[in-house]
Design an enzyme around this catalytic site. Structure first.
Site, PDB file in Angstrom:
ATOM      1  N   TYR A  62     -15.126   0.904  -6.731  1.00 19.28           N
ATOM      2  CA  TYR A  62     -16.394   1.626  -6.558  1.00 19.28           C
ATOM      3  C   TYR A  62     -17.274   1.484  -7.792  1.00 19.28           C
ATOM      4  CZ  TYR A  62     -13.615   3.403  -2.748  1.00 19.28           C
ATOM      5  OH  TYR A  62     -12.819   3.460  -1.637  1.00 19.28           O
ATOM      6  N   LYS A 107       0.863  -1.187   0.000  1.00 17.19           N
ATOM      7  CA  LYS A 107       0.000   0.000   0.000  1.00 17.19           C
ATOM      8  C   LYS A 107       0.898   1.235   0.000  1.00 17.19           C
ATOM      9  CE  LYS A 107      -3.603   2.417   2.497  1.00 17.19           C
ATOM     10  NZ  LYS A 107      -4.641   2.342   3.524  1.00 17.19           N
ATOM     11  N   LYS A 113       1.365  10.023   5.721  1.00 15.86           N
ATOM     12  CA  LYS A 113       1.428   8.600   6.097  1.00 15.86           C
ATOM     13  C   LYS A 113       2.701   7.930   5.581  1.00 15.86           C
ATOM     14  CE  LYS A 113      -3.575   8.068   6.677  1.00 15.86           C
ATOM     15  NZ  LYS A 113      -4.726   7.153   6.542  1.00 15.86           N
ATOM     16  N   GLU A 156       7.154  -6.945   0.838  1.00 14.01           N
ATOM     17  CA  GLU A 156       5.962  -6.791   1.693  1.00 14.01           C
ATOM     18  C   GLU A 156       4.975  -7.936   1.462  1.00 14.01           C
ATOM     19  OE1 GLU A 156       5.093  -4.830   4.080  1.00 14.01           O
ATOM     20  OE2 GLU A 156       6.333  -3.040   3.977  1.00 14.01           O
ATOM     21  N   ARG A 171     -10.898   9.919   2.000  1.00 14.88           N
ATOM     22  CA  ARG A 171     -10.774  10.592   3.304  1.00 14.88           C
ATOM     23  C   ARG A 171     -11.899  11.616   3.488  1.00 14.88           C
ATOM     24  NH1 ARG A 171      -4.144  11.065   2.927  1.00 14.88           N
ATOM     25  NH2 ARG A 171      -3.765   8.818   3.023  1.00 14.88           N
ATOM     26  N   SER A 194     -10.389   5.478  -4.606  1.00 12.54           N
ATOM     27  CA  SER A 194     -11.326   6.604  -4.731  1.00 12.54           C
ATOM     28  C   SER A 194     -10.871   7.650  -5.746  1.00 12.54           C
ATOM     29  CB  SER A 194     -11.536   7.253  -3.364  1.00 12.54           C
ATOM     30  OG  SER A 194     -10.305   7.701  -2.807  1.00 12.54           O
ATOM     31  N   LYS A 252      -2.165  -1.533  -3.834  1.00 10.39           N
ATOM     32  CA  LYS A 252      -3.050  -0.371  -3.766  1.00 10.39           C
ATOM     33  C   LYS A 252      -2.216   0.902  -3.819  1.00 10.39           C
ATOM     34  CE  LYS A 252      -6.113   1.796  -0.481  1.00 10.39           C
ATOM     35  NZ  LYS A 252      -6.673   1.766   0.830  1.00 10.39           N
TER      36      LYS A 252
HETATM   37  C1  PBG Z   1      -7.512   3.353   5.676  1.00  3.83           C
HETATM   38  C2  PBG Z   1      -7.767   3.211   4.224  1.00  3.83           C
HETATM   39  C3  PBG Z   1      -7.608   4.162   3.223  1.00  3.83           C
HETATM   40  C4  PBG Z   1      -8.114   3.618   2.060  1.00  3.83           C
HETATM   41  C5  PBG Z   1      -8.551   2.323   2.377  1.00  3.83           C
HETATM   42  N1  PBG Z   1      -8.311   2.086   3.715  1.00  3.83           N
HETATM   43  C6  PBG Z   1      -7.092   5.556   3.282  1.00  3.83           C
HETATM   44  C7  PBG Z   1      -5.727   5.817   3.739  1.00  3.83           C
HETATM   45  O1  PBG Z   1      -4.892   4.925   3.919  1.00  3.83           O
HETATM   46  O2  PBG Z   1      -5.452   6.994   3.962  1.00  3.83           O
HETATM   47  C8  PBG Z   1      -8.214   4.312   0.737  1.00  3.83           C
HETATM   48  C9  PBG Z   1      -9.244   3.788  -0.215  1.00  3.83           C
HETATM   49  C10 PBG Z   1      -9.560   4.696  -1.347  1.00  3.83           C
HETATM   50  O3  PBG Z   1      -8.955   5.770  -1.539  1.00  3.83           O
HETATM   51  O4  PBG Z   1     -10.466   4.341  -2.099  1.00  3.83           O
HETATM   52  N2  PBG Z   1      -6.332   2.885   6.173  1.00  3.83           N
END
Ligand code: PBG
Length: 325
Positions: free
Chosen positions: A314, A196, A218, A234, A206, A275, A249
């Site tokens: 989505y 990720k 992050k 990972e 968010r 998203s 991701k």
């Molecule tokens: C939370 C999480 C996130 C997403 C999925 N789980 C956001 C982040 O890590 O800040 C993002 C999913 C998306 O953008 O569709 N840990």
């Protein structure tokens, strides 16, 4: 002109094209992410995700029945936590009667065959909007893992089929697997968000959960997007720790990573078409710059072609409908 090979023969009409298609997308491939809120009969359209909604549990169940009817067999749940329930350690995340736990039960009662997955990370519950516990301005690993274990166990108690830790703390898959073994949750799976990346494309998500980090970013836990080989490390470590499925991701800007991971592992690979990727297609389609339906199918097919066995998207319902036509 005398040609020995004519490649266009295999493109002459749609019958031969479909006969030789290497990648075939089906609704079986999809996980539909769902945003859940408190209340009843509530449906809130997320401004940066047109035609995508945060819903109360009752309307979520309606949506799940619709997803099931078009052939989508898996959902990934996220909840919006009320501000007054947020703290630094994520206490609400393992509340037996929390919104997530109630949602899991209600969904499994209403549509038992729907395969229910849950996001495991502290960010929706954190006053800081971080995926882990904050101490002296840092996100601490081992205490966060303990919190994630409690959260995962509470989801298992509520009846979840698979948990999906998305926090990128070290050692959390092993800790969750051991806790499941100890508590006899031998049928509950783990989908590791293994590779990720720290991505700007999470922005609309968010907004949906009001979970943007309150300070910093992050980058001390999510991966640097400059790196490819690290993704393999990972993924392999998560598998060793007991992950049943590994995830890459975001999706579209990371298709090289998807292929790299797919070639390295012997478990299913899932990819999160996130998203920001959704928002970009929606925005371009709204402007009349791309054909939305074609963009959806081309995008999802390219993710599968890259090596995804599973795609969280989505567009799950829209794509399933298009594929069923
Ligand atoms: C939370 C999480 C996130 C997403 C999925 N789980 C956001 C982040 O890590 O800040 C993002 C999913 C998306 O953008 O569709 N840990």
């Amino acid at each position: 002109m005398i040609l020995q090979r004519r490649n266009r023969i295999l493109r002459v009409n749609s019958s031969i094209r479909s006969l030789i298609a290497e990648t075939v997308l089906t609704p079986n491939d999809f996980i539909a992410p769902l945003f859940i809120d408190e209340g009843e009969n509530i449906e809130f359209e997320i401004p940066s995700m047109p035609n995508y909604f945060r819903r109360s549990v009752d309307l979520t169940i309606k949506e799940i029945k619709e997803l099931w009817s078009v052939g989508v067999k898996s959902v990934l749940l996220f909840i919006k936590c009320k501000d007054e329930l947020k703290d630094n350690i994520g206490t609400e995340a393992w509340n037996k009667n929390g919104l997530m736990q109630r949602s899991i039960k209600a969904i499994k009662d209403a549509v038992p065959e729907m395969y229910v997955m849950t996001d495991v990370a502290l960010d929706p519950y954190s006053i800081y909007g971080h995926d882990g516990i904050v101490k002296d301005g840092e996100i601490v690993n081992d205490e966060t893992v303990e919190a994630l274990v409690k959260m995962s166990i509470s989801h298992a108690e509520a009846g979840v089929d698979m948990v999906a830790p998305s926090d990128m703390m070290d050692g959390r898959v092993a800790a969750i697997r051991q806790a499941f073994e100890k508590n006899n949750f031998t049928k509950v799976g783990i989908m590791g968000y293994s590779a990720k990346y720290a991505s700007c494309f999470y922005g609309p998500f968010r907004d949906a959960l009001d979970s943007a980090p309150g300070f910093g970013d992050k980058k001390t836990y999510q991966m640097n997007y400059a790196n490819r080989i690290e993704a393999v490390k990972e993924a392999l470590m998560d598998i060793e720790e007991g992950a049943d499925i590994v995830m890459v991701k975001p999706g579209l800007p990371y298709l090289d990573i998807v292929r790299e991971v797919k070639n390295a592992v012997n478990v299913p690979v899932s990819v999160y078409n996130i998203s920001g990727e959704y928002a970009m297609i929606k925005a371009a389609a709204k402007m009349g710059w791309v054909d939305e339906n074609k963009a959806i199918l081309e995008t999802l097919t390219s993710i599968k072609r890259a090596g995804a066995d599973i795609i969280a998207t989505y567009f799950a319902k829209d794509a399933a409908k298009l594929l069923n036509q």
